[in-house]
Design an enzyme around this catalytic site. Structure first.
Site, PDB file in Angstrom:
ATOM      1  N   CYS A  40     -19.311  19.783  -7.875  1.00  0.00           N
ATOM      2  CA  CYS A  40     -19.594  21.020  -8.600  1.00  0.00           C
ATOM      3  C   CYS A  40     -21.104  21.160  -8.732  1.00  0.00           C
ATOM      4  CB  CYS A  40     -18.950  20.981  -9.989  1.00  0.00           C
ATOM      5  SG  CYS A  40     -19.204  22.486 -10.941  1.00  0.00           S
ATOM      6  N   LEU A  41     -21.602  22.358  -8.497  1.00  0.00           N
ATOM      7  CA  LEU A  41     -23.047  22.587  -8.583  1.00  0.00           C
ATOM      8  C   LEU A  41     -23.558  22.407 -10.015  1.00  0.00           C
ATOM      9  CD1 LEU A  41     -23.332  25.679  -6.201  1.00  0.00           C
ATOM     10  CD2 LEU A  41     -24.016  23.314  -5.708  1.00  0.00           C
ATOM     11  N   HIS A  97     -10.792  25.909  -8.210  1.00  0.00           N
ATOM     12  CA  HIS A  97     -11.956  25.339  -8.911  1.00  0.00           C
ATOM     13  C   HIS A  97     -12.764  26.467  -9.577  1.00  0.00           C
ATOM     14  CE1 HIS A  97     -15.590  22.472  -8.830  1.00  0.00           C
ATOM     15  NE2 HIS A  97     -16.153  23.640  -9.081  1.00  0.00           N
ATOM     16  N   GLU A  98     -12.946  27.579  -8.855  1.00  0.00           N
ATOM     17  CA  GLU A  98     -13.747  28.699  -9.407  1.00  0.00           C
ATOM     18  C   GLU A  98     -13.023  29.395 -10.563  1.00  0.00           C
ATOM     19  OE1 GLU A  98     -16.584  28.421  -8.591  1.00  0.00           O
ATOM     20  OE2 GLU A  98     -16.345  27.400  -6.667  1.00  0.00           O
ATOM     21  N   GLN A 132     -21.532  29.763 -14.368  1.00  0.00           N
ATOM     22  CA  GLN A 132     -22.516  28.774 -13.892  1.00  0.00           C
ATOM     23  C   GLN A 132     -23.932  29.347 -13.860  1.00  0.00           C
ATOM     24  OE1 GLN A 132     -19.952  27.627 -10.319  1.00  0.00           O
ATOM     25  NE2 GLN A 132     -20.886  25.669 -10.835  1.00  0.00           N
ATOM     26  N   GLY A 188     -18.818  27.696  -3.313  1.00  0.00           N
ATOM     27  CA  GLY A 188     -18.301  28.602  -4.331  1.00  0.00           C
ATOM     28  C   GLY A 188     -19.244  28.637  -5.514  1.00  0.00           C
ATOM     29  N   HIS A 223     -13.375  27.557 -13.695  1.00  0.00           N
ATOM     30  CA  HIS A 223     -14.661  27.819 -14.379  1.00  0.00           C
ATOM     31  C   HIS A 223     -14.540  29.018 -15.315  1.00  0.00           C
ATOM     32  CE1 HIS A 223     -17.743  25.109 -12.823  1.00  0.00           C
ATOM     33  NE2 HIS A 223     -17.403  25.342 -11.558  1.00  0.00           N
TER      34      HIS A 223
HETATM   35  O1  GNR Z   1     -19.959  23.518  -3.444  1.00  0.00           O
HETATM   36  C1  GNR Z   1     -18.893  23.136  -3.931  1.00  0.00           C
HETATM   37  N1  GNR Z   1     -18.102  22.307  -3.232  1.00  0.00           N
HETATM   38  C2  GNR Z   1     -16.793  22.005  -3.561  1.00  0.00           C
HETATM   39  C3  GNR Z   1     -16.169  20.944  -2.915  1.00  0.00           C
HETATM   40  C4  GNR Z   1     -14.857  20.627  -3.203  1.00  0.00           C
HETATM   41  C5  GNR Z   1     -14.169  21.358  -4.147  1.00  0.00           C
HETATM   42  C6  GNR Z   1     -14.783  22.398  -4.822  1.00  0.00           C
HETATM   43  C7  GNR Z   1     -16.082  22.719  -4.536  1.00  0.00           C
HETATM   44  S1  GNR Z   1     -16.825  24.059  -5.355  1.00  0.00           S
HETATM   45  C8  GNR Z   1     -18.510  23.571  -5.300  1.00  0.00           C
HETATM   46  C9  GNR Z   1     -19.400  24.674  -5.844  1.00  0.00           C
HETATM   47  C10 GNR Z   1     -19.120  24.887  -7.304  1.00  0.00           C
HETATM   48  O2  GNR Z   1     -19.473  24.153  -8.182  1.00  0.00           O
HETATM   49  N2  GNR Z   1     -18.384  25.920  -7.607  1.00  0.00           N
HETATM   50  O3  GNR Z   1     -18.036  26.145  -8.880  1.00  0.00           O
HETATM   51 NI    NI Z   2     -18.044  24.214  -9.848  1.00  0.00          NI
END
Ligand code: GNR
Ligand code: NI
Length: 172
Positions: free
Chosen positions: A94-95, A136-137, A50, A45, A140
């Protein structure tokens, strides 16, 4: 084109993003860039803040390599319309917080509505990793990171590691 991913802490990752008024060619380019950036990372995601764009756009594909056909999803103005009582725990990453992982509890199923790249309203109920990822997205887009669910001490530890990582990256 791939875009650079901001690393926490960064003030842009704490901002509430604005809705997109309507879909433009610029936004379609952003969507393609976000998918390319996400797949290259690799991640499941990515949210527009980001990559430094403070608008309500997310990209997702929770199908892992070798698990079947890719399902690139781009959502403009995504909204959770319903969340299950039942929760699920996932080890999240999270990236924008590289190599840090922690368990987060969230609703197991969520119904989400959004506008697609053609400007059509869509709605779907997500479960499992998709449900975790879309929450999660959307977090953000509201300036919230998964570490905000952790105990302050653990969050502080991770933030200090990220400050150090950013200092090191700035030096070389
Ligand atoms: O790549 C991602 N893996 C992930 C693993 C578990 C829960 C959420 C994520 S999202 C993350 C990519 C990211 O930072 N998206 O905002
Ligand atoms: Ni993230």
């Amino acid at each position: 084109m791939k875009r650079p991913i901001l690393i926490h802490p960064d003030p842009r990752l704490k901002k509430v993003c604005v809705p997109v008024p309507d879909i433009s060619d610029d936004l379609r380019v952003l969507a393609d860039d976000m998918l390319e950036t996400m797949y290259a990372a690799p991640g499941i995601g990515l949210a527009a803040p980001q990559v430094g764009i403070l608008q309500r756009v997310i990209a997702m594909d929770c199908i892992k390599e070798g698990e079947g056909d890719a399902r690139p999803l781009v959502m403009f103005n995504p909204e959770i319309v319903e969340s299950s009582e039942e929760t699920n725990v996932y080890e999240e990453g999270c990236l924008s917080i590289p190599e840090q992982y922690a368990e987060v509890t969230r609703p197991k199923e969520v119904q989400v509505k959004w506008m697609d790249r053609d400007g059509n309203e869509q709605s779907e109920t997500f479960d499992g990793l998709w449900a975790t990822c879309v929450q999660h997205e959307i977090d953000h887009l509201n300036g919230k990171l998964f570490i905000d669910y952790l105990k302050p001490l653990k969050r502080q530890m991770i933030t200090r590691k990220m400050q150090k990582l950013k200092r090191e990256r700035a030096r070389d």
